[in-house]
Design a protein around this motif. Structure first.
Motif, short mmCIF file in Angstrom:
data_model
loop_
_atom_site.label_atom_id
_atom_site.label_comp_id
_atom_site.label_asym_id
_atom_site.label_seq_id
_atom_site.Cartn_x
_atom_site.Cartn_y
_atom_site.Cartn_z
N GLN A 73 46.81 20.61 -11.53
CA GLN A 73 45.94 20.17 -10.44
C GLN A 73 45.84 18.64 -10.39
OE1 GLN A 73 43.81 21.84 -7.99
NE2 GLN A 73 43.59 19.68 -7.38
N PHE A 74 46.09 18.06 -9.22
CA PHE A 74 45.92 16.62 -9.04
C PHE A 74 44.44 16.25 -8.94
CE2 PHE A 74 50.33 16.60 -7.45
CZ PHE A 74 50.80 15.42 -8.01
N ILE A 75 44.15 15.01 -9.35
CA ILE A 75 42.85 14.39 -9.09
C ILE A 75 43.04 13.44 -7.92
CG2 ILE A 75 41.10 12.81 -10.06
CD1 ILE A 75 41.82 13.91 -12.77
N GLY A 76 42.02 13.31 -7.08
CA GLY A 76 42.09 12.40 -5.94
C GLY A 76 41.48 11.05 -6.29
N ALA A 77 42.10 9.99 -5.80
CA ALA A 77 41.56 8.64 -6.02
C ALA A 77 40.47 8.37 -5.00
CB ALA A 77 42.69 7.61 -5.89
N GLY A 78 39.28 8.03 -5.51
CA GLY A 78 38.17 7.67 -4.64
C GLY A 78 37.77 6.23 -4.87
N PRO A 79 36.73 5.77 -4.15
CA PRO A 79 36.34 4.37 -4.28
C PRO A 79 35.75 4.02 -5.65
CG PRO A 79 34.95 5.54 -2.67
CD PRO A 79 36.02 6.49 -3.11
N GLY A 80 35.23 5.01 -6.39
CA GLY A 80 34.56 4.64 -7.65
C GLY A 80 34.97 5.45 -8.85
N ASN A 81 36.13 6.11 -8.83
CA ASN A 81 36.43 7.02 -9.95
C ASN A 81 37.66 6.64 -10.76
OD1 ASN A 81 38.45 7.73 -8.14
ND2 ASN A 81 38.25 9.93 -8.50
N ALA A 82 38.09 5.36 -10.71
CA ALA A 82 39.32 4.98 -11.42
C ALA A 82 39.21 5.25 -12.93
CB ALA A 82 39.66 3.52 -11.16
N GLU A 83 38.05 4.92 -13.49
CA GLU A 83 37.83 5.10 -14.94
C GLU A 83 37.88 6.58 -15.31
OE1 GLU A 83 37.55 2.94 -18.14
OE2 GLU A 83 36.55 1.90 -16.48
N VAL A 84 37.10 7.36 -14.57
CA VAL A 84 37.01 8.80 -14.83
C VAL A 84 38.37 9.47 -14.64
CG1 VAL A 84 36.04 10.95 -13.90
CG2 VAL A 84 34.57 8.99 -14.28
#
Ligand code: DOR
Ligand code: ZN
Length: 353
Positions: A73-84
């Motif tokens: 499963q891919f994770i989506g890049a959002g405005p505040g989740n780069a670290e997570v």
């Protein structure tokens, strides 16, 4: 009878969580096996979108309970989740970045939002970018600046394949995929397959011109993977006033490509390279032991949505004649699909991460 390795589709929209009336982990993975796909990578633009630990858990729980084939499963890049997202990387297929508008909420408009993802996501895996035309050029520039791999999803234009060719010649870490609709359909085909419902022709990236399609075929050596971008929406939705973009495809990709082999436009080795060897390498996917697909190369038939496992109930290739049928799929030693029948329980599919 032709025997080929289990195929990998790195670009599938499952719709669970959130829109299981279109498709779910059961029907999408059954459709995959019917199409000779034994492993798929699921996109994160579900509802909710997959962008942190709890949403990833939601998707993986549904997958664990229902999947017939192997998956990640891919994770989506959002405005505040780069670290997570970077922390979750070992459990994810990879990170998907939406740089242009399409179906769903995940979109990064501002280039300053791209930077933390390019910096932080582990560099042994590519960032997968939905980036068309000039935003694709920008994504490649980011890959150069941050010295990391990017995988360009569903290229469709002549200008795109030529730029990727130049980027590769320059030594940049760029790979790409192309979808069957951009190889086998042009925008001029929309009236004939949409039956007076223009929404059925809506897909992102849009269908290209004949010149675009010809350029993709002329540059197959630049294309690393064939991916379906299986994006099921119901016919009712496609024929509504606000048709969502997307075509189903996981079940028809191989048959269309085998037909191209028959027409001497492609070789079986190219199919294996772009649907097994390359995706496995690019996304660092494990070997599936005792896994293969048997194909009757001489079987000629017409594509019909009623024969399909997908829940969405339509295909832009309705009525098209193809040559080459999947007759048997063996996954990890088990007969999982044979002579048109799914033979495996929900939950047999494994998370390859
Ligand atoms: O046509 C598309 N549909 N393109 C995308 O990028 C997303 C997809 C979907 O999720 O429906
Ligand atoms: Zn997609």
């Amino acid at each position: 009878m032709l025997k080929i390795p289990g195929l990998i589709d790195p670009h599938v929209h499952i719709r669970e969580p959130g829109a299981t009336h279109k498709e779910d982990w059961d029907t999408a993975t059954a459709a995959a096996l019917a199409g000779g796909i034994t492993m798929l990578l699921a996109m994160p633009n579900t509802n909710p979108a997959i962008f942190d630990a709890s949403t990833l858990e939601l998707a993986l729980a549904a997958a664990k309970a229902k999947a017939h084939c192997d998956y990640a499963q891919f994770i989506g890049a959002g405005p505040g989740n780069a670290e997570v997202a970077a922390q979750l990387a070992p459990r994810a297929a990879g990170l998907k970045m939406y740089l242009d508008s399409t179906f769903g909420e995940l979109r990064l408009d501002d280039m300053s939002l791209w930077k933390p993802h390019f910096e932080k996501y582990p560099k042994n895996l590519p960032l997968v970018v939905h980036s068309e035309s000039r935003s694709m050029a920008a994504a490649i520039l980011f890959a150069a600046i941050y010295d990391r791999p990017v995988h360009i999803a569903h290229i469709s234009l002549k200008e795109e394949v030529l730029l990727i060719k130049a980027a590769k010649e320059h030594g940049l870490k760029v790979t790409c995929e192309v979808c069957p609709q951009h190889l086998f359909l042009t925008k001029d085909d929309i009236p004939s397959f949409s039956g007076g419902h223009p929404g059925r022709g809506e897909v992102r990236p849009r269908l290209g011109s004949k010149e675009d399609v010809d350029a993709l075929w002329a540059n197959l050596d630049v294309i690393d993977c064939f991916a379906s971008d299986h994006a099921p929406h119901t016919l009712e939705e496609k024929d509504s006033d606000e048709p969502p973009p997307g075509f189903p495809g996981v079940e028809t990709t191989l048959a269309l490509l085998l037909t191209a082999v028959h027409e001497a436009r492609l070789t079986i080795d190219q199919i294996i390279e772009k649907m097994h060897t390359n995706p496995k390498r690019i996304f660092r996917l494990p070997e599936q032991p005792e896994t293969w697909v048997e194909v009757d190369e001489q079987a000629t038939y017409e594509i019909h949505a009623v024969d399909m496992q997908s829940r969405c109930g339509w295909t832009p290739f309705e009525g098209r004649q193809v040559k080459g049928r999947v007759t048997r799929v063996v996954l990890r030693g088990k007969d999982v699909f044979k002579d048109g029948k799914l033979l495996v329980e929900k939950g047999f599919g494994r998370n390859v991460r």
